[in-house]
Scaffold this motif. Structure first.
Motif, short mmCIF file in Angstrom:
data_model
loop_
_atom_site.label_atom_id
_atom_site.label_comp_id
_atom_site.label_asym_id
_atom_site.label_seq_id
_atom_site.Cartn_x
_atom_site.Cartn_y
_atom_site.Cartn_z
N LYS A 59 -0.91 5.60 -0.62
CA LYS A 59 -1.30 5.68 -2.13
C LYS A 59 -2.71 5.04 -2.37
CE LYS A 59 3.10 4.44 -4.16
NZ LYS A 59 4.08 4.37 -3.11
N ILE A 60 -3.65 6.06 -2.78
CA ILE A 60 -5.05 5.52 -2.93
C ILE A 60 -5.08 4.44 -3.99
CG2 ILE A 60 -7.59 6.50 -3.56
CD1 ILE A 60 -6.45 9.17 -2.52
N GLN A 61 -5.91 3.56 -3.64
CA GLN A 61 -6.23 2.32 -4.65
C GLN A 61 -7.32 2.75 -5.55
OE1 GLN A 61 -3.28 0.95 -4.15
NE2 GLN A 61 -4.22 -0.85 -4.84
N PRO A 62 -7.25 2.92 -6.66
CA PRO A 62 -8.28 3.51 -7.56
C PRO A 62 -9.54 2.52 -7.40
CG PRO A 62 -6.23 3.43 -8.82
CD PRO A 62 -5.90 2.77 -7.50
N GLY A 63 -10.87 3.29 -7.51
CA GLY A 63 -11.95 2.36 -7.44
C GLY A 63 -12.15 1.89 -6.05
N GLU A 64 -11.61 1.84 -5.21
CA GLU A 64 -11.71 1.36 -4.02
C GLU A 64 -11.62 2.07 -2.64
OE1 GLU A 64 -9.25 -1.97 -3.09
OE2 GLU A 64 -9.54 -2.93 -5.11
N GLY A 65 -10.99 3.17 -2.84
CA GLY A 65 -10.88 4.03 -1.57
C GLY A 65 -9.93 3.67 -0.51
N PHE A 66 -9.33 2.53 -0.57
CA PHE A 66 -8.36 2.20 0.31
C PHE A 66 -7.18 2.77 0.14
CE2 PHE A 66 -11.46 -1.42 0.58
CZ PHE A 66 -11.31 -1.68 2.15
N VAL A 67 -6.39 3.05 1.10
CA VAL A 67 -5.03 3.50 1.04
C VAL A 67 -3.91 2.68 1.69
CG1 VAL A 67 -3.60 5.57 1.64
CG2 VAL A 67 -5.88 5.85 1.10
N ILE A 68 -2.74 2.56 0.81
CA ILE A 68 -1.83 1.64 1.02
C ILE A 68 -0.66 2.60 1.45
CG2 ILE A 68 -0.09 -0.03 0.34
CD1 ILE A 68 -2.06 -1.06 -1.88
N TYR A 69 -0.14 2.38 2.66
CA TYR A 69 0.96 3.06 3.36
C TYR A 69 2.24 1.98 3.44
CZ TYR A 69 -2.27 6.82 4.94
OH TYR A 69 -3.14 7.42 4.70
N PRO A 70 3.26 2.46 2.90
CA PRO A 70 4.31 1.75 2.82
C PRO A 70 5.15 2.02 4.26
CG PRO A 70 4.86 3.59 1.46
CD PRO A 70 3.59 3.55 1.74
N VAL A 71 5.61 1.03 5.18
CA VAL A 71 6.07 1.60 6.44
C VAL A 71 7.52 0.74 6.65
CG1 VAL A 71 5.61 1.09 8.74
CG2 VAL A 71 3.79 1.44 7.43
N LYS A 72 8.46 1.58 6.74
CA LYS A 72 9.86 0.98 7.11
C LYS A 72 10.08 0.87 8.84
CE LYS A 72 12.47 2.32 3.09
NZ LYS A 72 12.32 3.44 2.23
#
Length: 173
Positions: A59-72
């Motif tokens: 999921k891209i963080q708006p305004g930051e460009g970082f992406v969050i990956y949920p990992v199981k």
């Protein structure tokens, strides 16, 4: 049991510079680095990640460009319980008792939980608890067997209180 194999979740935050052919490898490396050796109140100390079962959509963080990956993932965790007997190494000896470590777990043993025939000797170097005849001496770096009488669980640490007042507990020869 003290060791468990549990399913856990963690979010990995990645900078866009990591996007590319090695993305999944980077997510895995970051997961190992961020979770192994940590402690959660719920599961205990994370000893090792054994399997990564799922890396979710980023999921891209708006305004930051970082992406969050949920990992199981699945991991071996170490969770101490009241009543459990374990071996620990003495790390510090004081007149109020001694501090020990069993792997990542810190455990304090109060002088009231040390058999009454053992006394603190402030003049010995290093300081120790010993019997009158000096048959048994417990000092720093000694291995002892203790029983956990209580645990205190914080958000990211577990601390235990132990006792030596039972058969077969004490110095491990």
């Amino acid at each position: 049991a003290m060791f468990f194999h549990v399913q856990m979740e963690h979010e990995i935050v990645l900078h866009p510079r990591y996007f590319g052919p090695d993305l999944l490898e980077t997510v895995k490396r970051k997961l190992f680095a961020e979770v192994e050796g940590t402690c959660t109140g719920k599961y205990g100390f994370v000893i090792a990640v054994t399997t990564i079962s799922n890396i979710g959509k980023g999921k891209i963080q708006p305004g930051e460009g970082f992406v969050i990956y949920p990992v199981k993932y699945e991991a071996i965790v170490f969770r101490p319980f009241k009543g459990e007997v374990l071996d620990a190494v003495v790390t510090q000896v004081t007149k109020v008792g001694f501090f020990t470590e069993a792997g990542p777990l810190s455990c304090f043993i109060s002088k009231h939980s040390i058999p009454s025939d053992m006394e603190f000797d402030p003049n010995s170097n290093p300081p120790c608890y010993k019997t009158k005849d000096e048959d048994v001496v417990i000092q720093q770096d000694d291995e002892i067997r203790l029983r956990i009488v209580g645990t205190r669980v914080d958000a990211n640490d577990i601390f235990a209180i132990g006792t030596l007042m039972d058969d077969f507990l004490g110095l491990v020869s």
